[in-house]
Design an enzyme around this catalytic site. Structure first.
Site, PDB file in Angstrom:
ATOM      1  N   ASP A   1      -5.376  -3.592  -2.606  1.00 23.59           N
ATOM      2  CA  ASP A   1      -4.364  -3.173  -1.644  1.00 23.59           C
ATOM      3  C   ASP A   1      -3.572  -4.367  -1.094  1.00 23.59           C
ATOM      4  O   ASP A   1      -4.137  -5.323  -0.570  1.00 23.59           O
ATOM      5  CB  ASP A   1      -5.064  -2.449  -0.489  1.00 23.59           C
ATOM      6  CG  ASP A   1      -4.117  -1.618   0.339  1.00 23.59           C
ATOM      7  OD1 ASP A   1      -3.123  -2.173   0.829  1.00 23.59           O
ATOM      8  OD2 ASP A   1      -4.362  -0.409   0.505  1.00 23.59           O
TER       9      ASP A   1
ATOM     10  N   SER B   1       0.838  -1.201   0.000  1.00 27.26           N
ATOM     11  CA  SER B   1       0.000   0.000   0.000  1.00 27.26           C
ATOM     12  C   SER B   1       0.874   1.253   0.000  1.00 27.26           C
ATOM     13  O   SER B   1       1.806   1.347  -0.793  1.00 27.26           O
ATOM     14  CB  SER B   1      -0.941  -0.041   1.214  1.00 27.26           C
ATOM     15  OG  SER B   1      -1.961   0.908   1.102  1.00 27.26           O
TER      16      SER B   1
END
Length: 280
Positions: free
Chosen positions: A166, A47
């Site tokens: 993510d 991320s």
């Protein structure tokens, strides 16, 4: 006597706008012991952590990354709905930053050293990517790792024809399984460089290879990861990152002794001995 390990890794957990913490931590390390970064075998992130790992791998100045994080936070705070305002797109802002700042040969320099965590949409499995065929592909991998459902939109981006989400959803600390990985997180827990709580914590949450203590401080830290606080608070978080890294360099000399070649150990002790730590 321990055997020396000639290789080590650095890993960053995803943390949204609190990635400014890494700017402080890395500024400290690059100032006092740059070989710890420059000689790392691999640098990984999930991320927003990969958006720190990539510039670090490519040698992009921390000042530049700091300015971009503060700019994005300032832009998000302009709107009533923050990051959810229809005129603000976090991923488009990130993509623009990458297109503007990553060098043309970024994929060549990143291949084999940068490790990006992705979550495959089809089955939720984790995928670690460390080979990039082109600069555009590198950028796309980074964008995929940052796509948090709803928060960043509803249609996940794709890489080589496969949609991903993510990376923090499946592996928030890539390279964690290697014992010689230096882990960083802006949440209090068991990472090598992270905030330390003054009170004892009985409860810890383990998710995606990251241990996070269950306390009010971390609740606030998680909230400000998604919704940026004022710039003054972000500057404070950056400073805390610097001090936590400084504390790590002081207290973990034995740990570094297991990881680093003699040349780094010599430099480490010379650096540490010249610093006054009485204010920590």
């Amino acid at each position: 006597m321990h055997n020396r390990v000639e290789e080590w890794n650095i890993a960053f957990t995803g943390c949204g706008f609190r990635s400014i913490y890494y700017v402080g931590s890395l500024s400290c390390i690059l100032e006092r012991l740059p070989q710890l970064v420059h000689r790392a075998s691999k640098i990984g992130g999930a991320s927003s952590g990969c958006l720190v790992a990539a510039p670090l791998t490519l040698g992009i100045p921390m000042e530049q990354l700091c300015f971009k994080i503060l700019t994005m936070a300032k832009e998000a705070r302009k709107h009533t709905l923050g990051v959810f305002h229809p005129t603000f797109s976090l991923l488009q802002t990130v993509r623009h930053y990458l297109l503007e700042n990553l060098p043309e040969d970024a994929h060549l320099r990143a291949t084999g050293k940068l490790c990006v965590s992705l979550t495959r949409l089809a089955d939720g499995e984790n995928v670690l990517v460390s080979e990039f065929a082109s600069r555009d592909e590198l950028i796309q991998v980074l964008i995929c790792s940052c796509f948090f459902p709803v928060y960043c939109g509803f249609i996940p981006p794709s890489y080589r024809g496969v949609r991903y989400m993510d990376g923090a959803l499946s592996n928030n600390m890539p390279l964690f399984e290697h014992r010689n990985t230096i882990t960083m997180a802006p949440f209090s827990g068991e990472s090598d460089i992270c905030p330390r709580e003054a009170t004892f914590n009985f409860l810890e949450s383990h998710y995606g290879n990251v241990s996070i203590q269950v306390n009010t401080g971390n609740v606030y830290r998680v909230c400000t990861s998604f919704f940026p606080p004022k710039l003054e608070k972000l500057a404070e978080i950056c400073h805390i990152g610097y001090m936590d890294a400084l504390s790590f360099l002081k207290k973990r000399a034995e740990y570094l002794n297991l990881l680093a070649p003699k040349s780094i150990i010599f430099l480490f002790y010379s650096m540490v001995s010249s610093v006054d730590y009485s204010f920590i």
